[in-house]
Write a protein that holds these residues in place. Sequence first.
Motif, PDB file in Angstrom:
ATOM      1  N   VAL A 100      -2.015   5.110  -7.992  1.00  0.00           N
ATOM      2  CA  VAL A 100      -1.793   3.807  -7.349  1.00  0.00           C
ATOM      3  C   VAL A 100      -1.134   2.827  -8.319  1.00  0.00           C
ATOM      4  CG1 VAL A 100      -3.610   4.080  -5.625  1.00  0.00           C
ATOM      5  CG2 VAL A 100      -4.133   2.921  -7.777  1.00  0.00           C
ATOM      6  N   LEU A 116       0.564   0.263  -5.708  1.00  0.00           N
ATOM      7  CA  LEU A 116      -0.041   0.038  -4.399  1.00  0.00           C
ATOM      8  C   LEU A 116      -1.068  -1.104  -4.499  1.00  0.00           C
ATOM      9  CD1 LEU A 116      -0.447   3.730  -3.218  1.00  0.00           C
ATOM     10  CD2 LEU A 116       1.196   2.037  -2.392  1.00  0.00           C
ATOM     11  N   SER A 117      -1.017  -2.036  -3.560  1.00  0.00           N
ATOM     12  CA  SER A 117      -1.903  -3.206  -3.612  1.00  0.00           C
ATOM     13  C   SER A 117      -3.346  -2.790  -3.355  1.00  0.00           C
ATOM     14  CB  SER A 117      -1.513  -4.222  -2.545  1.00  0.00           C
ATOM     15  OG  SER A 117      -0.144  -4.464  -2.607  1.00  0.00           O
ATOM     16  N   GLY A 172      -5.180  -0.909  -4.819  1.00  0.00           N
ATOM     17  CA  GLY A 172      -5.143   0.555  -4.829  1.00  0.00           C
ATOM     18  C   GLY A 172      -6.484   1.211  -5.091  1.00  0.00           C
ATOM     19  N   ARG A 228      -8.764   0.115  -1.515  1.00  0.00           N
ATOM     20  CA  ARG A 228      -8.334   0.582  -0.192  1.00  0.00           C
ATOM     21  C   ARG A 228      -8.327   2.108  -0.142  1.00  0.00           C
ATOM     22  NH1 ARG A 228      -5.103  -3.695   2.711  1.00  0.00           N
ATOM     23  NH2 ARG A 228      -4.175  -2.083   3.998  1.00  0.00           N
ATOM     24  N   LEU A 275      -7.078   5.794   0.396  1.00  0.00           N
ATOM     25  CA  LEU A 275      -5.713   6.308   0.220  1.00  0.00           C
ATOM     26  C   LEU A 275      -5.519   7.521   1.141  1.00  0.00           C
ATOM     27  CD1 LEU A 275      -3.111   5.905  -1.439  1.00  0.00           C
ATOM     28  CD2 LEU A 275      -4.015   7.548  -3.088  1.00  0.00           C
ATOM     29  N   ILE A 289      -2.583   1.114   8.231  1.00  0.00           N
ATOM     30  CA  ILE A 289      -2.568   0.058   7.205  1.00  0.00           C
ATOM     31  C   ILE A 289      -3.436  -1.114   7.667  1.00  0.00           C
ATOM     32  CG2 ILE A 289      -1.074  -1.641   6.042  1.00  0.00           C
ATOM     33  CD1 ILE A 289       1.069   0.598   5.900  1.00  0.00           C
ATOM     34  N   ASN A 317      -4.063   2.521   2.332  1.00  0.00           N
ATOM     35  CA  ASN A 317      -2.719   2.672   1.769  1.00  0.00           C
ATOM     36  C   ASN A 317      -2.246   4.096   2.070  1.00  0.00           C
ATOM     37  OD1 ASN A 317      -2.458   0.108   0.678  1.00  0.00           O
ATOM     38  ND2 ASN A 317      -3.425   0.700  -1.265  1.00  0.00           N
ATOM     39  N   HIS A 324       1.805  -1.155   0.376  1.00  0.00           N
ATOM     40  CA  HIS A 324       0.792  -0.393   1.114  1.00  0.00           C
ATOM     41  C   HIS A 324       1.263   1.006   1.471  1.00  0.00           C
ATOM     42  CE1 HIS A 324      -1.956  -3.616   1.146  1.00  0.00           C
ATOM     43  NE2 HIS A 324      -1.162  -4.429   1.815  1.00  0.00           N
ATOM     44  N   MET A 325       2.483   1.296   1.091  1.00  0.00           N
ATOM     45  CA  MET A 325       2.981   2.621   1.453  1.00  0.00           C
ATOM     46  C   MET A 325       3.978   3.059   0.391  1.00  0.00           C
ATOM     47  SD  MET A 325       5.094   3.608   4.851  1.00  0.00           S
ATOM     48  CE  MET A 325       6.221   4.984   4.780  1.00  0.00           C
TER      49      MET A 325
END
Length: 488
Positions: free
Chosen positions: A300, A305-306, A308, A311, A313, A337, A342, A367-368
């Motif tokens: 992440v 990734l925010s 990371g 959230r 995955l 999302i 993510n 997010h991706m």
Amino acid sequence: MKIAIVSSEAVPFAKTGGLADVAGTLFRTFRQMGNDVVLFLPLYRSVRAQYGRDLREIDTPFSIQLGGEEAAVRLFALDKMPFDSKAGRRPAGQSGRVLFVANDAFFDREELYGTADAAYADNAQRFIFFSKAVTEAISRLGYEFDAVHCNDWQTALIPYYMKTLWRGAPAFAKTRSVFTIHNLGYQGIFPPEAMALIGLGWEYFTLHGLEFYGQVNLLKAGIAGADAITTVSPTYAAEILSAEYGFGLEGALSARRERLHGILNGIDYAEWTPYADPHLPSRYSSAHLAGKAWCRRTLVSEWKLSDGLSRPLIGFVGRLADQKGVDLIAEAIPEMIRLGANIILVGKGEARLHNALSALQDRFPGHMHLTIGFAEPHAHHVYAASDLFLMPSRYEPCGLGQMIAMRYGTIPVARRTGGLADTIDHGRTGFLFDEPTAVALTGSVREALAALRNKSSWRKLVRAAMDEDFSWTRSAQQYLDLYQVGRQ
Ligand code: ADP
């Protein structure tokens, strides 16, 4: 036993999908079990680039007839296996070799079968050539195999040639043919003029022969000609007898159903083992899961990734094709999302799906993350770092991705079809849904994300998935048993 495996791809030499994993691993497993096994492959540009120095030409070049023209064949052996010891020394008691069929006009190309936009226009010539060259080579080199095991449409003519052109030939007198269907969706369908390349008369262009709705169907040759037909999971073996999954060949398959077997693929533990995987920043096992969290942390941060770490995955690795339900994934991404996840994807395939996923990546920065291309080390990292692995396939002969994911403690969310139904135990090792829709997929993802919130029961799920046995040993034995089945 003396066995030939004939394939258009095999790891570690050339790969576009699961066929390569199966052919390559079966070859290695048979060797380890003490069989005398030869793997036949085309000599692609990528193979020459990587293994050229270890290739040795055997036999004198010869030519075969291809539609009234002569096509040159050269054979190269690779005796030093890349997966043996560093010195290339063969472990005691093992014999076997890889033989490459060379013709640069056909195989010295960037890709195996074509580009993202189109298949190579001369694929009929290329693989009819390969099939003819292999049968000729078997005869010239004096092999008397107990079994010749062919795979998918590219090599499906070989069992048919053994029943027609080579019937009664000493080289094949005691040889059984086995034909494995890895994916019925790819059949090698070509205009009737291909009969001239095949070199069989029009009497074979019939309903019981190679004819299929006015075209030539090479996969049909394998079904009609082989002593035993297999496909890669028991559920898929039953499904392909129906109109829904039979792609028009359900009749041909039903006519030979007593010779059709479903043998589940395994995965190659030498490549797919999280406690010995050189591609991972940290190793782990079901008893020591800390390394999995570290794999997540590095991934992440690498892809920025925010949130990371907090959230969930969700990962995907595979061909970007409708078969794999990639369009359903694309449709479901906004909702996944929104549910707090993510998404990380690695894939290669149809340009239309590349574009759809790239557009989503632009829409959901942070997010991706999408990697387009065939990226093996990266794929290992995605399998290890994710919580969930998506396989919403419309049909799935066996599927390796879900087994690899489970081995890496990543819980599959998959459609209940083919090998996915045979390898995932809903609620114990993964989540299954029925309808091939984005709504059903997101429903299943929602169920999995809810389960993920209960850390202790999730850990149980992860351990159960990791402790499943997907090794090749049992499947390899099933193939060996089949090689002994009587010839027709
Ligand atoms: P297929 O229908 O493509 O054969 P499988 O699930 O049986 O699907 O096998 C796919 C294999 O190819 C797996 O080992 C998967 O990890 C690998 N793979 C597919 N696409 C990619 C990619 N873009 N990069 C790296 N590995 C990939």
